[in-house]
Motif scaffolding. Structure first.
Motif, PDB file in Angstrom:
ATOM      1  N   VAL A 293     -33.466  13.159 -36.341  1.00 46.45           N
ATOM      2  CA  VAL A 293     -32.162  13.811 -36.498  1.00 46.45           C
ATOM      3  C   VAL A 293     -32.090  15.092 -35.682  1.00 46.45           C
ATOM      4  CG1 VAL A 293     -30.703  15.043 -38.165  1.00 46.45           C
ATOM      5  CG2 VAL A 293     -31.629  12.804 -38.741  1.00 46.45           C
ATOM      6  N   SER A 294     -33.207  15.823 -35.599  1.00 49.78           N
ATOM      7  CA  SER A 294     -33.208  17.062 -34.813  1.00 49.78           C
ATOM      8  C   SER A 294     -32.922  16.775 -33.342  1.00 49.78           C
ATOM      9  CB  SER A 294     -34.554  17.781 -34.970  1.00 49.78           C
ATOM     10  OG  SER A 294     -35.597  17.063 -34.320  1.00 49.78           O
ATOM     11  N   GLY A 295     -33.487  15.674 -32.815  1.00 49.33           N
ATOM     12  CA  GLY A 295     -33.218  15.308 -31.429  1.00 49.33           C
ATOM     13  C   GLY A 295     -31.751  14.956 -31.210  1.00 49.33           C
ATOM     14  N   ILE A 296     -31.162  14.246 -32.170  1.00 48.50           N
ATOM     15  CA  ILE A 296     -29.740  13.887 -32.062  1.00 48.50           C
ATOM     16  C   ILE A 296     -28.869  15.142 -32.107  1.00 48.50           C
ATOM     17  CG2 ILE A 296     -27.846  12.655 -33.186  1.00 48.50           C
ATOM     18  CD1 ILE A 296     -29.935  10.626 -34.162  1.00 48.50           C
ATOM     19  N   CYS A 297     -29.186  16.056 -33.017  1.00 46.34           N
ATOM     20  CA  CYS A 297     -28.402  17.294 -33.129  1.00 46.34           C
ATOM     21  C   CYS A 297     -28.463  18.099 -31.840  1.00 46.34           C
ATOM     22  CB  CYS A 297     -28.913  18.137 -34.297  1.00 46.34           C
ATOM     23  SG  CYS A 297     -28.539  17.465 -35.918  1.00 46.34           S
ATOM     24  N   PHE A 298     -29.645  18.163 -31.230  1.00 45.74           N
ATOM     25  CA  PHE A 298     -29.769  18.904 -29.982  1.00 45.74           C
ATOM     26  C   PHE A 298     -28.970  18.225 -28.874  1.00 45.74           C
ATOM     27  CE2 PHE A 298     -31.868  19.609 -25.890  1.00 45.74           C
ATOM     28  CZ  PHE A 298     -31.807  20.994 -25.821  1.00 45.74           C
ATOM     29  N   GLY A 299     -28.995  16.895 -28.838  1.00 41.25           N
ATOM     30  CA  GLY A 299     -28.284  16.165 -27.795  1.00 41.25           C
ATOM     31  C   GLY A 299     -26.779  16.265 -27.892  1.00 41.25           C
ATOM     32  N   LEU A 300     -26.248  16.587 -29.074  1.00 39.56           N
ATOM     33  CA  LEU A 300     -24.804  16.701 -29.235  1.00 39.56           C
ATOM     34  C   LEU A 300     -24.199  17.763 -28.311  1.00 39.56           C
ATOM     35  CD1 LEU A 300     -24.438  16.453 -33.126  1.00 39.56           C
ATOM     36  CD2 LEU A 300     -23.848  14.714 -31.430  1.00 39.56           C
ATOM     37  N   MET A 301     -24.981  18.784 -27.984  1.00 39.88           N
ATOM     38  CA  MET A 301     -24.484  19.860 -27.127  1.00 39.88           C
ATOM     39  C   MET A 301     -24.077  19.341 -25.751  1.00 39.88           C
ATOM     40  SD  MET A 301     -26.439  23.319 -25.812  1.00 39.88           S
ATOM     41  CE  MET A 301     -26.495  24.088 -27.401  1.00 39.88           C
ATOM     42  N   PHE A 302     -24.748  18.287 -25.278  1.00 39.81           N
ATOM     43  CA  PHE A 302     -24.534  17.820 -23.912  1.00 39.81           C
ATOM     44  C   PHE A 302     -23.607  16.608 -23.837  1.00 39.81           C
ATOM     45  CE2 PHE A 302     -28.629  19.904 -24.238  1.00 39.81           C
ATOM     46  CZ  PHE A 302     -28.592  20.805 -23.178  1.00 39.81           C
ATOM     47  N   LEU A 303     -23.148  16.110 -24.992  1.00 40.37           N
ATOM     48  CA  LEU A 303     -22.278  14.937 -24.981  1.00 40.37           C
ATOM     49  C   LEU A 303     -20.904  15.252 -24.402  1.00 40.37           C
ATOM     50  CD1 LEU A 303     -23.057  13.198 -28.395  1.00 40.37           C
ATOM     51  CD2 LEU A 303     -23.834  12.561 -26.107  1.00 40.37           C
ATOM     52  N   ALA A 304     -20.432  16.468 -24.609  1.00 38.97           N
ATOM     53  CA  ALA A 304     -19.095  16.846 -24.140  1.00 38.97           C
ATOM     54  C   ALA A 304     -19.095  17.322 -22.684  1.00 38.97           C
ATOM     55  CB  ALA A 304     -18.509  17.928 -25.039  1.00 38.97           C
ATOM     56  N   GLY A 305     -20.261  17.234 -22.001  1.00 43.56           N
ATOM     57  CA  GLY A 305     -20.335  17.687 -20.617  1.00 43.56           C
ATOM     58  C   GLY A 305     -21.200  18.915 -20.479  1.00 43.56           C
ATOM     59  N   ASP A 306     -20.896  19.723 -19.515  1.00 41.74           N
ATOM     60  CA  ASP A 306     -21.668  20.930 -19.221  1.00 41.74           C
ATOM     61  C   ASP A 306     -21.397  21.986 -20.290  1.00 41.74           C
ATOM     62  OD1 ASP A 306     -23.022  23.053 -18.202  1.00 41.74           O
ATOM     63  OD2 ASP A 306     -22.013  23.072 -16.254  1.00 41.74           O
ATOM     64  N   PRO A 307     -22.392  22.370 -21.094  1.00 42.50           N
ATOM     65  CA  PRO A 307     -22.153  23.384 -22.123  1.00 42.50           C
ATOM     66  C   PRO A 307     -21.773  24.740 -21.540  1.00 42.50           C
ATOM     67  CG  PRO A 307     -24.493  22.889 -21.939  1.00 42.50           C
ATOM     68  CD  PRO A 307     -23.775  21.875 -21.119  1.00 42.50           C
ATOM     69  N   ALA A 308     -22.258  25.056 -20.337  1.00 38.12           N
ATOM     70  CA  ALA A 308     -21.894  26.324 -19.705  1.00 38.12           C
ATOM     71  C   ALA A 308     -20.399  26.379 -19.422  1.00 38.12           C
ATOM     72  CB  ALA A 308     -22.690  26.511 -18.416  1.00 38.12           C
ATOM     73  N   LEU A 309     -19.823  25.251 -18.996  1.00 36.89           N
ATOM     74  CA  LEU A 309     -18.387  25.199 -18.727  1.00 36.89           C
ATOM     75  C   LEU A 309     -17.584  25.325 -20.017  1.00 36.89           C
ATOM     76  CD1 LEU A 309     -16.105  24.763 -16.694  1.00 36.89           C
ATOM     77  CD2 LEU A 309     -16.381  22.302 -17.023  1.00 36.89           C
TER      78      LEU A 309
END
Length: 305
Positions: free
Chosen positions: A19-35
């Motif tokens: 679950v921790s890996g999935i939670c971390f990966g959610l940040m990158f699902l919507a594209g570039d987090p910096a943008l």
């Protein structure tokens, strides 16, 4: 019993790690987090500054390892929007949600168990139909509508209870009734089915032949086995209540975790969203583990299997 607990604990730890890996990966699902942080009008230079500042320029596996190491130490970073540590932000809001969830699951059990017993002992009769109807209505009624109706009656018309807020115990009565009534039907049906099966079993017939009182048969024999699936579902429902309270918290103006999750998602506050998702997921995992241990303690057949 110890072997059973250790086996369930190993499964819980593996699930928590996944679950921790999935939670971390959610940040990158919507594209570039910096943008997402900088906004649509940001230049490439601005994005590079943000990537270096938050470590987005490192390999994903390195970012995950660093994030997980900090999470294990209780550090979820700082909120992008609120500018405060995520842990303190969640701790401030979690008390209200935990109080609401505890009262709601208590309401659900108080409704579900007596009605389930009544329905089982009056199978296919009027009391059974009334209990099942109450449960069906509770599951079909939208929580926001029921909350507004209760506010109109008890807060506006009768003025018995406050409309919104979380300052006193009275503020939690109406929202806990709404959430508890919605969570009760599944436990009611399980309790009814378990009681019907238990009342038809050989050990209950033996108890009747010994001349035990109906109260002793129901409470000491039938309910002990019928309550096992109810405990498992109650643990899951408690996690669901904590995680799904955003609508009820909005209706009653309770600044809890549900409201914080909505605010963080709408503002692209990734660290806060990650922390909330991970905490709720861990609650589900450990509540399920606790339910398994309680069931094994109540029923020796489970730990023997």
């Amino acid at each position: 019993m110890l072997r059973f607990i250790l086996s369930r604990l190993a499964i819980a730890i593996m699930v928590a790690f996944a679950v921790s890996g999935i939670c971390f990966g959610l940040m990158f699902l919507a594209g570039d987090p910096a943008l997402a942080i900088a906004g649509e009008g940001a230049t490439e230079a601005d994005l590079e500054v943000i990537r270096r500042r938050f470590g987005f320029d490192r390999p994903i596996i390195v970012q995950y390892g660093s994030w997980l190491l900090h999470v294990v130490q209780g550090d979820f970073g700082d909120s992008y929007y609120f500018g405060t540590p995520v842990v303190s932000l969640i701790a401030e809001r979690f008390r209200a949600t935990l109080k609401l969830g505890g009262l709601a699951i208590l309401v659900a059990l108080v409704l579900a168990v007596p009605l389930g017993i009544l329905a089982a002992t009056s199978q296919n009769r009027l009391a059974d139909r009334i209990a099942l109807t109450i449960g069906t209505i509770g599951q079909a009624t939208p929580s926001f509508w029921l909350g507004l109706m209760l506010i109109s009656l008890f807060a506006v018309e009768l003025r018995w209870l406050p409309v919104s807020g979380s300052a006193t115990f009275a503020h939690f009565i109406l929202p806990s009734l709404v959430l508890g009534y919605y969570a009760a039907p599944s436990m009611l049906r399980l309790c009814r089915a378990g009681m019907i099966e238990a009342l038809r079993s050989d050990y209950v017939r033996t108890a009747r032949a010994k001349g035990l009182l109906p109260v002793q048969i129901l409470g000491g024999h039938a309910l002990r086995n019928a309550i096992l699936p109810v405990i498992s579902v109650a643990a899951v429902e408690f996690g669901f209540i904590l995680g799904g309270s955003v609508v009820v918290e909005s209706v009653f103006g309770i600044r809890g975790i549900g409201m914080l999750a909505w605010e963080s998602i709408s503002r692209n506050d990734f660290p806060t969203v990650q922390a909330i998702i991970l905490i709720y997921a861990m609650l589900y995992v450990w509540l399920t583990f606790l339910a398994d241990v309680i069931n094994a303690w109540l029923d020796p057949r489970i730990r023997m299997n």
